[in-house]
Structures are given as C-alpha cells and as structure tokens.
Design an enzyme around this catalytic site. Structure first.
Site, mmCIF file in Angstrom:
data_model
loop_
_atom_site.group_PDB
_atom_site.id
_atom_site.type_symbol
_atom_site.label_atom_id
_atom_site.label_comp_id
_atom_site.label_asym_id
_atom_site.label_seq_id
_atom_site.Cartn_x
_atom_site.Cartn_y
_atom_site.Cartn_z
ATOM 1 N N HIS A 1 -5.327 3.593 -3.705
ATOM 2 C CA HIS A 1 -5.548 5.008 -4.032
ATOM 3 C C HIS A 1 -5.333 5.142 -5.531
ATOM 4 C CE1 HIS A 1 -5.105 9.341 -4.228
ATOM 5 N NE2 HIS A 1 -5.529 9.428 -2.975
ATOM 6 N N GLU B 193 -6.074 13.509 -3.802
ATOM 7 C CA GLU B 193 -7.408 13.552 -4.394
ATOM 8 C C GLU B 193 -7.900 15.008 -4.519
ATOM 9 O OE1 GLU B 193 -9.547 10.281 -2.763
ATOM 10 O OE2 GLU B 193 -11.353 11.476 -2.527
ATOM 11 N N ARG C 161 -8.003 16.488 -7.964
ATOM 12 C CA ARG C 161 -9.253 16.227 -8.695
ATOM 13 C C ARG C 161 -10.400 17.006 -8.061
ATOM 14 N NH1 ARG C 161 -9.824 10.451 -7.686
ATOM 15 N NH2 ARG C 161 -7.946 10.671 -6.435
ATOM 16 N N ARG D 145 -12.873 5.658 -4.342
ATOM 17 C CA ARG D 145 -11.566 5.157 -4.770
ATOM 18 C C ARG D 145 -11.601 3.760 -5.374
ATOM 19 N NH1 ARG D 145 -8.346 7.465 0.387
ATOM 20 N NH2 ARG D 145 -8.476 9.588 -0.380
ATOM 21 N N HIS E 252 -3.289 1.731 -0.362
ATOM 22 C CA HIS E 252 -3.326 2.980 0.392
ATOM 23 C C HIS E 252 -3.843 2.824 1.823
ATOM 24 C CE1 HIS E 252 -3.618 7.273 0.966
ATOM 25 N NE2 HIS E 252 -4.922 7.233 1.155
ATOM 26 N N HIS E 253 -4.932 2.086 1.993
ATOM 27 C CA HIS E 253 -5.554 2.071 3.325
ATOM 28 C C HIS E 253 -6.110 0.685 3.623
ATOM 29 C CE1 HIS E 253 -7.274 4.372 6.721
ATOM 30 N NE2 HIS E 253 -8.197 3.423 6.706
ATOM 31 N N ARG F 239 -12.992 3.249 2.460
ATOM 32 C CA ARG F 239 -12.957 4.517 3.195
ATOM 33 C C ARG F 239 -13.098 5.706 2.243
ATOM 34 N NH1 ARG F 239 -9.218 8.276 4.156
ATOM 35 N NH2 ARG F 239 -7.386 7.059 3.557
HETATM 36 P P1 FAD Z 1 -0.235 6.117 11.659
HETATM 37 O O1 FAD Z 1 -0.262 7.571 11.435
HETATM 38 O O2 FAD Z 1 0.232 5.260 10.556
HETATM 39 O O3 FAD Z 1 0.663 5.885 12.958
HETATM 40 C C1 FAD Z 1 0.887 4.609 13.471
HETATM 41 C C2 FAD Z 1 2.277 4.590 14.092
HETATM 42 O O4 FAD Z 1 2.428 3.409 14.864
HETATM 43 C C3 FAD Z 1 3.384 4.547 13.053
HETATM 44 O O5 FAD Z 1 4.285 5.601 13.269
HETATM 45 C C4 FAD Z 1 4.047 3.194 13.253
HETATM 46 O O6 FAD Z 1 5.414 3.181 12.975
HETATM 47 C C5 FAD Z 1 3.762 2.939 14.719
HETATM 48 N N1 FAD Z 1 3.802 1.538 15.105
HETATM 49 C C6 FAD Z 1 3.296 0.476 14.437
HETATM 50 N N2 FAD Z 1 3.508 -0.649 15.127
HETATM 51 C C7 FAD Z 1 4.179 -0.308 16.253
HETATM 52 C C8 FAD Z 1 4.702 -1.056 17.346
HETATM 53 N N3 FAD Z 1 4.556 -2.376 17.412
HETATM 54 N N4 FAD Z 1 5.345 -0.385 18.319
HETATM 55 C C9 FAD Z 1 5.504 0.972 18.265
HETATM 56 N N5 FAD Z 1 5.043 1.701 17.234
HETATM 57 C C10 FAD Z 1 4.375 1.080 16.246
HETATM 58 N N6 FAD Z 1 -6.535 10.350 5.318
HETATM 59 C C11 FAD Z 1 -7.369 11.424 5.315
HETATM 60 O O7 FAD Z 1 -8.381 11.411 6.005
HETATM 61 N N7 FAD Z 1 -7.056 12.525 4.587
HETATM 62 C C12 FAD Z 1 -5.953 12.596 3.813
HETATM 63 O O8 FAD Z 1 -5.710 13.615 3.199
HETATM 64 C C13 FAD Z 1 -5.095 11.465 3.760
HETATM 65 N N8 FAD Z 1 -4.002 11.461 2.959
HETATM 66 C C14 FAD Z 1 -3.155 10.392 3.001
HETATM 67 C C15 FAD Z 1 -1.995 10.415 2.230
HETATM 68 C C16 FAD Z 1 -1.092 9.359 2.293
HETATM 69 C C17 FAD Z 1 0.147 9.384 1.453
HETATM 70 C C18 FAD Z 1 -1.349 8.261 3.152
HETATM 71 C C19 FAD Z 1 -0.396 7.119 3.244
HETATM 72 C C20 FAD Z 1 -2.507 8.218 3.913
HETATM 73 C C21 FAD Z 1 -3.416 9.286 3.833
HETATM 74 N N9 FAD Z 1 -4.581 9.276 4.583
HETATM 75 C C22 FAD Z 1 -5.412 10.357 4.575
HETATM 76 C C23 FAD Z 1 -4.832 8.192 5.532
HETATM 77 C C24 FAD Z 1 -4.388 8.608 6.915
HETATM 78 O O9 FAD Z 1 -3.216 9.381 6.822
HETATM 79 C C25 FAD Z 1 -4.113 7.408 7.838
HETATM 80 O O10 FAD Z 1 -5.130 6.470 7.748
HETATM 81 C C26 FAD Z 1 -4.016 7.873 9.255
HETATM 82 O O11 FAD Z 1 -3.110 8.948 9.353
HETATM 83 C C27 FAD Z 1 -3.576 6.756 10.193
HETATM 84 O O12 FAD Z 1 -3.307 7.302 11.446
HETATM 85 P P2 FAD Z 1 -2.909 6.359 12.660
HETATM 86 O O13 FAD Z 1 -2.526 7.244 13.778
HETATM 87 O O14 FAD Z 1 -3.975 5.360 12.868
HETATM 88 O O15 FAD Z 1 -1.650 5.563 12.118
HETATM 89 O O1 MEZ Z 2 -8.212 10.321 2.764
HETATM 90 C C1 MEZ Z 2 -7.261 10.195 2.007
HETATM 91 O O2 MEZ Z 2 -6.591 9.169 1.969
HETATM 92 C C2 MEZ Z 2 -6.936 11.316 1.102
HETATM 93 C C3 MEZ Z 2 -7.830 12.477 1.100
HETATM 94 C C4 MEZ Z 2 -5.883 11.224 0.326
HETATM 95 C C5 MEZ Z 2 -5.636 12.234 -0.702
HETATM 96 O O3 MEZ Z 2 -5.864 11.921 -1.857
HETATM 97 O O4 MEZ Z 2 -5.265 13.363 -0.355
#
Ligand code: FAD
Ligand code: MEZ
Length: 570
Positions: free
Chosen positions: A363, A376, A379, A400, A502-503, A543
C-alpha cells in the site's frame, strides 16, 4: 508480584478470577474470567469515559466485538498491549511486557495433535468457519440463515481480522447510494476495471460474480443495519463506487461490527483464542471436521460436515512474504497480527490447489510514525503526493503497484501526502490520524513546507499548478483522471508516507460457489469452501482499492450458503 495473578492471589484465592478455587478456565473466550475483571474494574466504556481526553486511551479503540480484558491483561504471564501490534503508544501497563509474537507453524507439536485426533470428536456441528473477519462473519450469517448449526473459530483474542482495519470503502456497481448521488456506473465497468487492475490474470468468472453481486451485497449489509451511503473514488476505478458510512468514516470496523452483531444475534457459536491447526478428511477425501488448539483448553476435534476457510492473508508474516517476493523483505505491514498465513497452511495440508502466491501488494501510503495505513480515500478526495523537493511525481490515484514503485524511487524512499481543510472535513477517517499526532499543520502552504523541511517556494508552485489543473479539468503533468477539488482551504496538512505490505492476492483456488479445488484432481474437495483474502483469482496480480471488502462480503455469503446446503443435502 511479577504477573497479575500474583497480585490477585495475594488478595484471595484463585476463585477471584476463576470458577473454582483450584483455577482452570471454562472456555477459550475466558467468559467468566473477563466478567470477573469487569465486575471490579468496570467495562471498557466506563474505563474509556474516565480517561483523560487529550491522550490516546488504551480502553477506547477502533476494534470490534466485545473486547475481552484478557486480550491485554494476562493472568499468569506478562500483560501486553494488543495495540502495540501496530502502534507504539508506550502505555504504562501494570505487570506489562513487550509486545512480541513468534510465528508457530500449524503443524508444530504433531504428537499432541495426533493424540487429540485419535481421541475422537469432542463435539459435532454442521459447519465450521475458520476466521472472524468479514468473510467468516458473512459466511456465519448466511449459513445460519440457511438453517445450519455453526461454530466459528478465531485464533486471535480480538475478532475482525484485517476487516476491522479497512478504511476507504467497499466497491459496488449500480447501487442505490450511487443512484441517489447521480453516479452512472455499470457492473461491466467494474469488471473491466478489476481485470485491468489485476493485469488480466484474474479468473474472469470470479470477477463477474464479484461485480454482479456487489450491489446485492450493499443491500444485504444495509438490510442488517449498515450505513453505506458515502461513495468515493479509489485507485484504478473509472467511476466513484467505493461505499462507506456517512461522512467517510472507516468502512471495515463498521461492516465487521454489523456482521458480528448479526452473527451473534443468529446464535453463532463464536470462539476466540481458538486456532484451527488441521482440517480433517476421511479416506475418500471428504471433509470431516477440524482440529483446534484452544489457547487455554488445548487440542480438541470438532466434527463437521463442511468447513469454510476464511482465515485471511499473510502480509504480516514477512518471512513468508519475502519468500514469494524478496523485494519486500524487511518491509513493515499494514495488517493485523493474525495475518500470518495459517489458512493457507491448513488448506495445503487438506490438498487444496493454490494460485498467484507471488503477487503481494504494497500500500503506497503507510505512516511509519503512526504504524497505521493512511486510506487511499484521502487521495480519492483530492490530496496530492509530493517528494522532498516539493514536487508531484505521479498520478496520485493510479493503481497501488505503480504508486508504491514511484514513491520508492524518491529520495528517502518516502513522500508527503498534502491536503487541505476541505478534504479533512470530507473524511472522518482523517480525525483518527490527527488523534495519533502524525499530521503536520500549516496556516499557509509555505508554513506547511517549513514544518516538513522542504522548499516552500517549490511546494507553493506545485500546489498552484495543481489547482490550475483542477480548474481546467485536466492534469497536464500526470493525467490524474479525477480532480475533485483545489487545495485552497486553510489550514493545510501533510504527513510522511511510505509503502508497506498490504494485501496478498494469491491463495486457495475456488470456483464461483466458493468450493475449494483439489491440487490433485482439479475438482472441488467435498465439504471444503473458502472466501476472502485466503483465496486467489479474484484480484489477479494487483487488487484494486475497495475490492477486498466487496470480495469478502459477496464470497463470504456464497461460501456460507454453499456450506450450509452441502451439510443439509449430505
Ligand atoms: P480477515 O479479516 O483478515 O480475517 C481472517 C481472520 O482469520 C483473522 O481474524 C485471523 O486471525 C483468523 N485466522 C487466521 N488463521 C486462523 C486459524 N488457523 N484459526 C482460526 N482463525 C484464524 N479492503 C477494501 O476493500 N477496502 C478498504 O478500505 C480496505 N482497507 C484496508 C485497510 C487496512 C489497514 C488493511 C490491513 C486492509 C484493508 N483492506 C481494504 C483489505 C481488507 O480489509 C482485507 O483484505 C479483508 O478484510 C480480508 O478479510 P478476510 O475476512 O478474508 O480476512
Ligand atoms: O482496498 C483497500 O485496501 C483500501 C481502499 C485501503 C485504503 O486505502 O483505504
């Protein structure tokens, strides 16, 4: 006393914390122990209300769910501040130690694991979900709505994964909020943007499902109480389609909280401090359940008809990141501490196919001083990026991969994000950065430049030229396609930014029903589903901002429904 338990021990017996005077816990959520803390010290809200207003309070945070006291305050070991996984507040924590997290592979301790498996299942359910981020919680809601009995297992003490940190928005096309704002968008444009941003290596069917269901996903969240009415622009999008709460508040904590509340309301059995270390199968390859390591209760088996892997990515595991992309060795990450790649490991053990693991995104705007990603959306709402010479050097809302590469070419491998008070007022998320004390403020652009120690005349010239581009509607320098506003409203602000991991785009191979494909046969593994950042194919090589929240809500819903149907039909 060295640890909290010594201190409490001096006051009475073990039953001041535990259910019996011999110690021992009831469950891995430490429900009873946490209730004991609250009964003497008050709950988080009460503690936060009593804290000084001018300081960051450890009890007031952006995290979701009911944060258990024991997430930070440990009984029999040194207490640690969970916030220090990202920030460095230096809270003076009683009986506190330094935040440290060593990655323990899921197959460590194999003998004890085999013994627990041999002992047989401790309990039975229809669907097990691994992970309490947006994908897992969405899957829980949809599986419960389809009538399945669900156990959701989360290894961290705090739920919400990376989802609770998401800031900028959730992409969706042809939505009601867009229509209300007069934004003309098409699902096909979202598909084209996503394929182009992903360098066309995305799975086109997964992308179609993402875009075609995105508007329904906004309606689904809204029907459960979410506010997705503010719509802004993210990098690589040709239309404003990134949805977030009114006033531009962070999207992730809101969406995760709404999903959490709805999963709880529907009676999902959610267990924290519960790490899935193995997915179990029978001799024919059908899924039969999972092996869990409860932080306090130890190993046990849950028998289940179907398992949904929603365990997120691995951006916080720099060894693993560097293995796939050595250029990122030693980089900081924007992610929560649980993003280590366990999901991938248990999926691989279960024979899942994977793809695109080498594609890892940095990121462009992470604040090293705050330990926080700067959305983002700043911006998107009009901020510019300048280098130490006070000059712009890129289209700020490019994808990105390009923005991060451009910043790394500048002196000091970092840059400054510059915005005015009108942008600050347009985006509530900015208040969080001001609160962290990482934003410099100037009465004029020249004043701001002085504070950044960069040439004032050059920065003033840059901003004047940029304002001219906004007026004429054309960025003659870098062809920035969207020029929302001139930077003219004092005070002016800036903060230093640099790229951070970041991703992780790659992961488990799925189809449009969220079925996991087998590495050996290329066909779906019976009873195994996956959704969210643990999967590959939706985002290709890169992404687009806002597409992950869209991905997890849509594919989380699909995975939950598919798993519940499989369990029912079995
Ligand atoms: P997560 O939300 O990461 O959840 C996975 C969970 O699984 C975690 O809690 C983890 O601890 C748990 N886990 C892992 N392994 C195990 C295991 N073996 N047993 C039990 N639990 C386990 N995306 C956007 O589209 N828009 C945004 O504005 C945006 N902003 C972002 C800002 C930040 C700071 C970050 C870091 C990411 C951002 N993203 C954004 C990306 C997005 O947030 C993530 O890609 C998305 O939320 C992932 O969701 P998920 O449910 O797949 O995983
Ligand atoms: O998709 C993302 O990771 C996102 C929009 C992050 C951010 O800059 O807010």
């Amino acid at each position: 006393p060295e640890v909290l338990a010594d201190f409490h021990g001096e006051m009475g017996s073990c039953d001041s914390c535990h259910v019996s005077d011999k110690g021992g816990v009831t469950n891995d959520n430490l429900t009873h122990e946490n209730a004991q803390c609250v009964s003497c010290h008050g709950d988080l809200k009460e503690l936060a209300a009593a804290a000084p207003k001018d300081k960051v309070s450890p009890h007031k945070s952006h995290l979701i769910g009911e944060i258990a006291c024991t997430s930070c305050h440990k009984g029999h070991e040194k207490s640690v501040t969970y916030c220090d996984a990202c920030h460095s507040f230096g809270f003076d924590m009683p009986y506190g130690g330094k935040w440290e997290r060593k990655f323990v592979p899921v197959d460590a301790d194999k003998a004890a694991q085999d013994k627990a498996i041999a002992a047989g299942a401790k309990e039975t359910t229809d669907v097990v979900i691994i992970g309490s981020g947006g994908a897992g919680l969405a899957a829980a809601v949809s599986a419960r709505d389809a009538g399945a009995k669900v156990i959701l297992l989360e290894k961290e003490p705090i739920p919400g994964g990376n989802t609770k940190l998401a800031a900028g928005g959730m992409n969706a096309a042809e939505t009601k909020p867009q229509a209300k704002l007069g934004i003309a968008d098409k699902k096909q444009i979202m598909i084209d943007d996503t394929m182009k941003g992903g360098r066309n290596i995305n799975d086109p069917e997964l992308v179609k499902t993402l875009a075609n269901n995105s508007s329904d996903s906004i309606d689904w969240l809204t029907s459960m109480g979410a506010d997705m009415t503010d719509v802004g622009r993210m990098g690589g999008a040709s239309v404003n389609r990134s949805h977030r709460p009114t006033g531009g508040a962070g999207v992730g904590a809101h969406v995760a909280q709404v999903l959490w509340d709805n999963a709880v309301k529907r009676g999902t059995d959610i267990r924290l401090n519960s790490r899935v270390v193995r997915i179990l199968e029978d001799a024919s390859g059908k899924i039969t359940g999972v092996l869990v390591k409860g932080e306090y209760t130890g190993y046990y088996v849950v028998k289940a008809d179907a398992v949904v892997i929603a365990a997120g990515g691995f951006a916080k595991n720099n060894d693993r990141v560097a293995k796939y992309d050595p250029k990122l060795k030693g980089f900081k990450a924007t992610n929560h501490p649980g993003a280590t790649g366990d999901g991938l490991d248990v999926a691989l053990q279960a024979g899942a196919a994977t793809r695109d693991l080498e594609f890892i995104q940095a990121h462009p705007t992470y604040s090293p001083a705050g330990g926080v990603m700067i959305t983002e959306a700043v911006r998107g709402n009009g901020a510019i990026v300048v280098n130490r010479e006070g000059n712009r050097f890129m289209n700020e809302i490019t994808t990105r991969d390009k923005a991060s590469a451009a910043i790394l070419q500048q002196k000091g491998e970092s840059a400054y994000l510059v915005f005015d008070d009108s942008i600050r007022k347009s985006l509530k998320a900015i208040e969080g950065y001001v609160h962290l004390n990482i934003v410099k403020e100037g009465k004029t652009i020249e004043d701001l430049a002085k504070q950044l120690d960069i040439p004032a005349a050059e920065l003033a010239k840059t901003v004047k030229a940029y304002n001219g581009f906004v007026k004429s509607g054309k960025d003659a320098q870098f062809e920035r396609p969207d020029l929302p506003r001139e930077l003219v409203v004092a005070p002016f602000y800036a903060l230093e930014i640099a790229p951070a991991v970041h991703h992780t785009m790659g992961g488990v191979v799925i189809d449009t029903k969220a079925e996991v494909k087998s590495e050996k046969t290329g066909k779906p593994i019976d009873g195994l589903y996956a959704a969210g950042e643990v999967t590959g194919g939706v985002h290709g090589a890169n992404r687009l901002g806002g597409n992950a929240i869209s991905d997890i809500v849509t594919y989380g819903r699909i995975a939950g429904a598919s798993a519940a149907k499989y369990a029912k039909d079995k």
